[in-house]
Each structure stands twice: as structure tokens, then as C-alpha cells.
Design an enzyme around this catalytic site. Structure first.
Site, PDB file in Angstrom:
ATOM      1  N   ILE A 160       0.853  -1.195   0.000  1.00  0.00           N
ATOM      2  CA  ILE A 160       0.000   0.000   0.000  1.00  0.00           C
ATOM      3  C   ILE A 160       0.883   1.238   0.000  1.00  0.00           C
ATOM      4  O   ILE A 160       1.669   1.455   0.928  1.00  0.00           O
ATOM      5  CB  ILE A 160      -0.942   0.001   1.229  1.00  0.00           C
ATOM      6  N   GLU A 161       0.742   2.056  -1.026  1.00  0.00           N
ATOM      7  CA  GLU A 161       1.538   3.272  -1.143  1.00  0.00           C
ATOM      8  C   GLU A 161       0.789   4.288  -2.005  1.00  0.00           C
ATOM      9  O   GLU A 161      -0.340   4.060  -2.427  1.00  0.00           O
ATOM     10  CB  GLU A 161       2.919   2.948  -1.725  1.00  0.00           C
TER      11      GLU A 161
END
Length: 587
Positions: A160-161
Site C-alpha cells: 500500500i503506497e
């Protein structure tokens, strides 16, 4: 990960057609538990990321590299609004035994396993990360369960970014779906771990990453591992990447202590994970994870009880593109192929005793000298595992008229030696690989130094490949983005593109061993804004210009007592690409 996962399009992976046995898919809303539960991962595991879009076999590369465990990147939807997972968001690569099933079975037969990873930069940036794309928690949970049962895995990774860190609705859906899957797994007696892979600062998670974990806590979602991407800091600061890893993971451990106050120190360290990027990361040379950094991180992670050690990505673990940053296929530094894998592999619990091993690298990896000249390079050794042993160094492959000397001729692993290469006046011009070999007992490792013997005459004079008609950069070394192009050119079919950006000049260099105390002229044709041409070292001179078409630049210089100079061409910050062609050094 960040930039490597931001490629504009993925290549289709080569489908594997042999079905994996014993897998039971559900119908309708989701998947059912397989007849046999997956095997839990070791308490400490090395699992580098594998780029699943390349068409390569994960089982084949796992065997070649020695990486028993792989983190498979990535699973995402094909478009915003979809709830159907695919490998790389490609409809031709469904979550099915026909896609990687046979490879995964082979990996397990060799004592390893895989960790499917959802998300990645491309998905997180484009809205195809499944929890961002799909508005139904039940459908997201069903997708997770389908991956688990199709491939019989015991861990899922959530990368997740970027935009996904700002999507609060997606964050909440994801954690609710994970919670639902955890309850399903427990009811079916299936072991299941969840890891979150998140970007970091050098002191731990930024608030956006902490928000993901705070939401998990509020939803009652168990997070087993928090894996930090200890690269791409983009902060403009000087970096010792090994020390930055230590401060980042130590900061994470302290943050986890506040989120999970009932956990012991050992349990908190056991929730941490490290993902490095071998070599030059996307920011550039200021953020370079070196061969010397790797054993430092390995020893520290082992001493602290870190859960997961990884890097982006297995296909980068080679020295095929010195000076290039952020590549998916090479590290950008001089290294033995699989150096980082071999260094990190013993991290996995139960992988057997640590052997005494070492590596050999040469920096710089190439140089050009004129007949009668000489040059030097440094042979670096490093401890890969175990204890430092004595390494005997030899050099072979020098052509007639060229001699090599190593000083010292043996070192303790971790030490360095100087390789001196001297060409006689009768040495024949050409390019020659000189193999530097380090031997200790029955072990032997090698690195290649590329020597070019140049000579006066020809279009480039003493400069090698100054017209770039070989079609490659060698023996030039460039900052990230430097490349040989077919247009625009001044003459012939190739020219050099110098990638000047807001953060770099894009400099390309070539080192020459010229005659001492001698006058020379450096000349070439440049196109673009603020194109610089010059030398430094045993002489200093430069010239620059700006032109919308190719314009000739030239500058004279006189060598000093050694004759060794570095020829350079570069642009200027924020001024765009500069093109160079038909560069020459003449006397």
C-alpha cells in the site's frame, strides 16, 4: 514498490499450463477451504519480490538464485470499479492453477513457498488496488480467499503506497475484508498471516502509513508483519542505507509498541520486515544500497529477530547496468549476479548452518587507456556469510602487451586491493575483459573489469565509442536515464541522450589514461539546453552551449604528471535532455 512498480504497462507473463493438485475453488460468492491447509512460513524468512509480469518462471529463477521463498508481485483488478483479481491486472492472467500453479508446486517441492502480494505502485496510483477499486467488503474478502485456496498459501502481502495511503474508504474496506478472511481461515483451521508493505522515512512510518495500522486496530484486524520499503526516501539528504534501515525499523518497532502495548520486545521485533532495493534506487546515486550494506543489514536483522527480509526485486540482482538507477532488471552497481540473494538467503529459519562465504566486485568496472598508459581500479571483497577468510586474488585475460598487478595479492574478506593495468606502446587497440578471481579454499568468485586499449586516429581519437555507433554505452558510465538513442543524431545511426532532470545533471563519463604533460583537444556535437563538455582529474577544462540543433563544442587541455582524466558530458538541472554525438579527444 515505488517507481519500479510504476511502469506504464506490464508485459504478459508466460502462462503455466500444468494445474496444481488438491485445490478446491468455491462457486458464487467466494472460495472454499482446500482439503489440506497451507504450511506456515518460517518465523524468519527471506522472500524477495518477483516481478510476475516479465514472462519468467519463478521456479526457475528461485533455483538459479537460491531464493527458496518469493513474494509474488502483483495482484490487482483490471480497471477501477472491478472486484475481480488478476495477476498484474491482466485478464489473460486469472487467479487460477494455470497461472503459476505448477511453478508454485515446484518451489514447494524444494522446501520453499510463495507470498502473493496485492497492490503495488501501479495499482495504488491507478485505482486498481482491489480495496480501492471494489466497494464491496464481501467481494474483496472473496478475492483474498480465492487466492489463498487457489495457491494454498499461508500469507498475503498488502503493498500500500501512493494514492492508496490517502484513500480512507479503501483502507477501511481492506481491513474489514482482511478481518473477515481471518475469521474464515480460523473457522477452517487454516494458518494465515497478513503483512503490510509500506513506504517509510528514515525514522519509521509517516502518519499516512500509521493510519493504515490504526484503522486495522480499530477494526480488530490482526497485522502479523509490517514490512518497510527502506529506499526511495527522496529527502535530498546524504544516506548510509544500512544505517537508515536500522533507524527506520527501530522507529517502526517503537511505533508498534504504542499500537500494541501488550506485546513484548521480541514480539514487536517479530512483527517487523525489511525490503531493500539493491544498488541505486529511483532517487539516484545518493540512495545506493551497496554490497557492503547488505551483510550489515543481514547481521542486524538477525540479531533483532526481524520477521521478514526482502528486496525489490529478484530480477534486479545483477550488475548488468552500472550507473543506472531504478531499473527493474539490474541493480545499477558492479556486483556478482545473485550477490544480494546469496547474502540474505541464510536469514530463513531452518536454512542450515551459515557457511563462510564472500563476494568480489570491481569499481570502476571499466576504463580506456592509450598504448603506453595505465589505469587503476579497486577490487572490493565483502563477507557474505559466516566468518572472514583469506581470499587470494588473481587477474586473467589481459591481451599481449598489457600487464596486470594486484596489490595486495591476498586480502581478508572485507578488504580491498588495487588492480593496476598497464599497456605497452605496442598494445593492440581493442576491448578486453579482464577477469579478477578471488579464491579461498574450494570457493571461487569472479568479477570482470572491461579494458579498452584506444589509440590515436579514427573519428574519436583516444576516446572510445565517442560516436556511440556500438549501440551501447560501454565504456561510458551515466547517471539514471542516460542511454544510446537512434534519433536525433549528428552522424551515423546513434547518439547519446543525457537525462538532465530537476534532481540530476544526467552526467555521463569515461576515464582515459593519456600521456602526461601533453596537450589535447576535447570536441563534440551537442544539442539541447545547457550542454556541458569537459574533463577533470589530471586536467580541468570545460565548455558549454545551448542549441536547438547540433552545434560543435571544443576545448583544449593539458595533462599533468599522471595523464589520467575523466571526460564528461552533462546537462543542467531542470533544463531537459541533452544529446551528444561524435565526441573525440585528439592530440
Amino acid at each position: 514498490m515505488r517507481r519500479p512498480r510504476a511502469l506504464g504497462a506490464f508485459l504478459s507473463a508466460l502462462a503455466t499450463t500444468v494445474a496444481s493438485a488438491g485445490l478446491v475453488l468455491g462457486s458464487g460468492g467466494g472460495a472454499q477451504a482446500a482439503a489440506t491447509a497451507a504450511t506456515p512460513l518460517p518465523a524468519h524468512v527471506f522472500a524477495p519480490y518477483f516481478e510476475a509480469w516479465t514472462g519468467e518462471s519463478p521456479a526457475a529463477l528461485a533455483q538459479q538464485s537460491g531464493a527458496k521463498y518469493l513474494t509474488m508481485a502483483f495482484i490487482q483488478t483490471e480497471a477501477r470499479g472491478s472486484c475481480t483479481p488478476y495477476w498484474n491486472g491482466d485478464r489473460s492472467q486469472p487467479i487460477a492453477p494455470s497461472e503459476f500453479g505448477a511453478d508454485f508446486t515446484t518451489i514447494r517441492s524444494r522446501g520453499g513457498d510463495v507470498i502473493p502480494s496485492f497492490g503495488g505502485y501501479t495499482a495504488d496510483n491507478g485505482g486498481t488496488e482491489i480495496a480501492d477499486s471494489c466497494s464491496s467488503v464481501d467481494s474483496i474478502a472473496a478475492a483474498y480467499e480465492k487466492v489463498i485456496t487457489t495457491y494454498d498459501v499461508s500469507r498475503l502481502d498488502m503493498d500500500i503506497e501512493d494514492n492508496s495511503l490517502e484513500n480512507s474508504a479503501g483502507i477501511d474496506r481492506r481491513n474489514k475484508a482482511i478481518k473477515q478472511v481471518q475469521e474464515w481461515a480460523a473457522a477452517n483451521g487454516r494458518p494465515l498471516e497478513i503483512s503490510y508493505t509500506l513506504p517509510t522515512t528514515t525514522r519509521g512510518l509517516a502518519d499516512s502509513g500509521l493510519a493504515v495500522l490504526r484503522n486495522a486496530v480499530s477494526n480488530g484486524t490482526r497485522v502479523d508483519v509490517v514490512n518497510l520499503m527502506t529506499f526511495d526516501y527522496y529527502d535530498g539528504a546524504p544516506h548510509d542505507m544500512a544505517e537508515d534501515t536500522k533507524t527506520a525499523i527501530s522507529g517502526l518497532k517503537d511505533q508498534l509498541a504504542r499500537l500494541y502495548p501488550s506485546k513484548t520486545e521480541a514480539q514487536l521485533w517479530g512483527m517487523t520486515g525489511i525490503t531493500e532495493m539493491p544498488g541505486i534506487d529511483d532517487y539516484g546515486p545518493a540512495e545506493t544500497f551497496t554490497t557492503a550494506n547488505a551483510p550489515v543489514v543481514y547481521d542486524w536483522a538477525r540479531s533483532k529477530g526481524v520477521n521478514t527480509l526482502s528486496f525489490w526485486a529478484l530480477q534486479r540482482d545483477n550488475g548488468g547496468c552500472p550507473g543506472t538507477g531504478g531499473s527493474d532488471s539490474c541493480s545499477g552497481i558492479a556486483q556478482d549476479t545473485w550477490y544480494f540473494t546469496h547474502t540474505f538467503a541464510p536469514f530463513t529459519s531452518g536454512s542450515g548452518p551459515v557457511t563462510d562465504d564472500y563476494s568480489v566486485a570491481v569499481a570502476p568496472g571499466s576504463a580506456a587507456i592509450a598504448p603506453g598508459g595505465s589505469t587503476t581500479t579497486t577490487v572490493n571483497t565483502a563477507v557474505v556469510s559466516g566468518n572472514a577468510k583469506t581470499v587470494t586474488l588473481t587477474a586473467s585475460g589481459a591481451p599481449s602487451g598489457v600487464t596486470t598487478t594486484l596489490s595486495p595479492a591476498s586480502v581478508t574478506a572485507g578488504g580491498a586491493s588495487k588492480l593496476t593495468v598497464t599497456a605497452s606502446a605496442t598494445a593492440v587497440p581493442g576491448t578486453y575483459p579482464i577477469i579478477v578471481t578471488g579464491t579461498s579454499g574450494t570457493l571461487s568468485h569472479s568479477a570482470t573489469f572491461t579494458l579498452t586499449v584506444s589509440g590515436p586516429g579514427g573519428g574519436n581519437g583516444f576516446l572510445v565509442n565517442g560516436d556511440f555507433e556500438t549501440g551501447s554505452l560501454n565504456p561510458w558510465t551515466c547517471e539514471s536515464g542516460g542511454a544510446v538513442v537512434s534519433t536525433p543524431t549528428h552522424g551515423g545511426g546513434h547518439a547519446l541522450a543525457v537525462a538532465a532532470t530537476a534532481s540530476q545533471t544526467g552526467e555521463c563519463t569515461q576515464t582515459l589514461a593519456l600521456s602526461p604533460n601533453t596537450a589535447y583537444t576535447l570536441s563534440g556535437w551537442l544539442q539541447g539546453g545547457y550542454g556541458y563538455l569537459g574533463v577533470r582529474g589530471d586536467a580541468s577544462a570545460s565548455v558549454w552551449g545551448s542549441s536547438s540543433g547540433y552545434a560543435k563544442q571544443s576545448v583544449g587541455f593539458t595533462t599533468g604528471s599522471t595523464g589520467e582524466v575523466t571526460v564528461y558530458v552533462h546537462g543542467w538541472y531542470g533544463q531537459g535532455t541533452v544529446y551528444a554525438d561524435d565526441l573525440a579527444v585528439t592530440s
